[in-house]
Design a protein around this motif. Structure first.
Motif, short mmCIF file in Angstrom:
data_model
loop_
_atom_site.label_atom_id
_atom_site.label_comp_id
_atom_site.label_asym_id
_atom_site.label_seq_id
_atom_site.Cartn_x
_atom_site.Cartn_y
_atom_site.Cartn_z
N GLY A 70 0.81 -1.21 0.00
CA GLY A 70 0.00 0.00 0.00
C GLY A 70 0.84 1.26 0.00
O GLY A 70 0.49 2.26 -0.64
N GLY A 71 1.97 1.24 0.70
CA GLY A 71 2.84 2.40 0.71
C GLY A 71 3.50 2.66 -0.63
O GLY A 71 3.65 3.82 -1.05
N PHE A 72 3.90 1.59 -1.32
CA PHE A 72 4.53 1.75 -2.63
C PHE A 72 3.53 2.30 -3.65
O PHE A 72 3.87 3.18 -4.45
CB PHE A 72 5.07 0.41 -3.13
CG PHE A 72 6.56 0.28 -2.94
CD1 PHE A 72 7.43 1.12 -3.60
CD2 PHE A 72 7.09 -0.71 -2.12
CE1 PHE A 72 8.79 1.01 -3.43
CE2 PHE A 72 8.45 -0.83 -1.94
CZ PHE A 72 9.31 0.03 -2.60
N LEU A 73 2.32 1.75 -3.65
CA LEU A 73 1.38 2.09 -4.71
C LEU A 73 0.70 3.44 -4.49
O LEU A 73 0.43 4.16 -5.45
CB LEU A 73 0.32 0.99 -4.82
CG LEU A 73 0.83 -0.38 -5.28
CD1 LEU A 73 -0.30 -1.38 -5.35
CD2 LEU A 73 1.53 -0.28 -6.63
N THR A 74 0.38 3.78 -3.24
CA THR A 74 -0.40 4.99 -2.99
C THR A 74 0.34 6.07 -2.23
O THR A 74 0.00 7.24 -2.34
CB THR A 74 -1.69 4.64 -2.21
OG1 THR A 74 -1.32 4.10 -0.94
CG2 THR A 74 -2.52 3.62 -2.96
#
Length: 199
Positions: free
Chosen positions: A129-133
């Motif tokens: 989630g941190g990488f994508l958003t």
């Protein structure tokens, strides 16, 4: 001293279980991380290659929305289409493998533990989630969802897909008759269609 003895007993038990073929898939930390990274890079590269094939013409836009001449076919496009998914997938798989191995060695467990998978899945979901958003709220919900899914999968095992005992009983019956016996369905069909009674 007591901690070193406990650590030694853990490793000795793991080696003994592995020699008997009962290591339950537990591997050394470096081996797990290496395989996880290889799987992540392979899956990410495949995903990026399919994405690049599905969207081959990525046009570059200027600040005012005008299209520049020609599609972007440079290394920059390949980096965003292939290298970025490979990096994200490998980061997620390495995080899961490292967290699960770390928790199993801290707790001293030599068998698969659903709690380890749940916490490792939460860490992997947070990274994903941190990488994508790059938003903390979405990364948190992604961590909770991934942790629940991985914990349930590890808890249920193959029973989430099928019943192994029933499947084995169907594939390998307990007794096999030497003389062919017609089933009730076949007898009813032959009564319904007399022309095929001798078949």
């Amino acid at each position: 001293m007591q901690e070193s003895a406990a650590t030694g007993s853990f490793w000795s038990r793991r080696e003994a279980q592995a020699s008997l073929g009962k290591d339950n898939g537990l591997k050394p930390f470096t081996t797990k991380v290496f395989y996880a990274a290889a799987q992540g890079v392979t899956a990410g590269t495949a995903f990026g290659a399919f994405q690049m094939a599905y969207y081959p013409d990525r046009f570059a836009y200027a600040q005012k929305g005008t299209v520049l001449s020609g599609p972007v076919r440079s290394l920059n496009y390949i980096k965003h289409a292939v290298f970025r998914p490979a990096m994200i997938f490998s980061a997620v798989t390495v995080t899961y493998a490292a967290a699960e191995s770390f928790l199993s060695e801290i707790k001293g467990t030599t068998s698969k533990d659903p709690w380890n998978s749940a916490f490792a899945g939460a860490a992997a979901g947070m990274v994903l989630g941190g990488f994508l958003t790059r938003r903390f709220d979405i990364a948190t919900t992604s961590a909770i969802g991934t942790g629940l899914i991985m914990g349930l999968i590890d808890f249920n095992g193959p029973n989430i897909i099928c019943d192994p005992d029933t499947k084995q009983a169907r594939c390998f019956p307990a007794k096999v008759s030497t003389v062919f016996e017609e089933s009730e369905e076949l007898k009813n069909l032959k009564e319904k269609y007399p022309a095929f009674k001798q078949n």
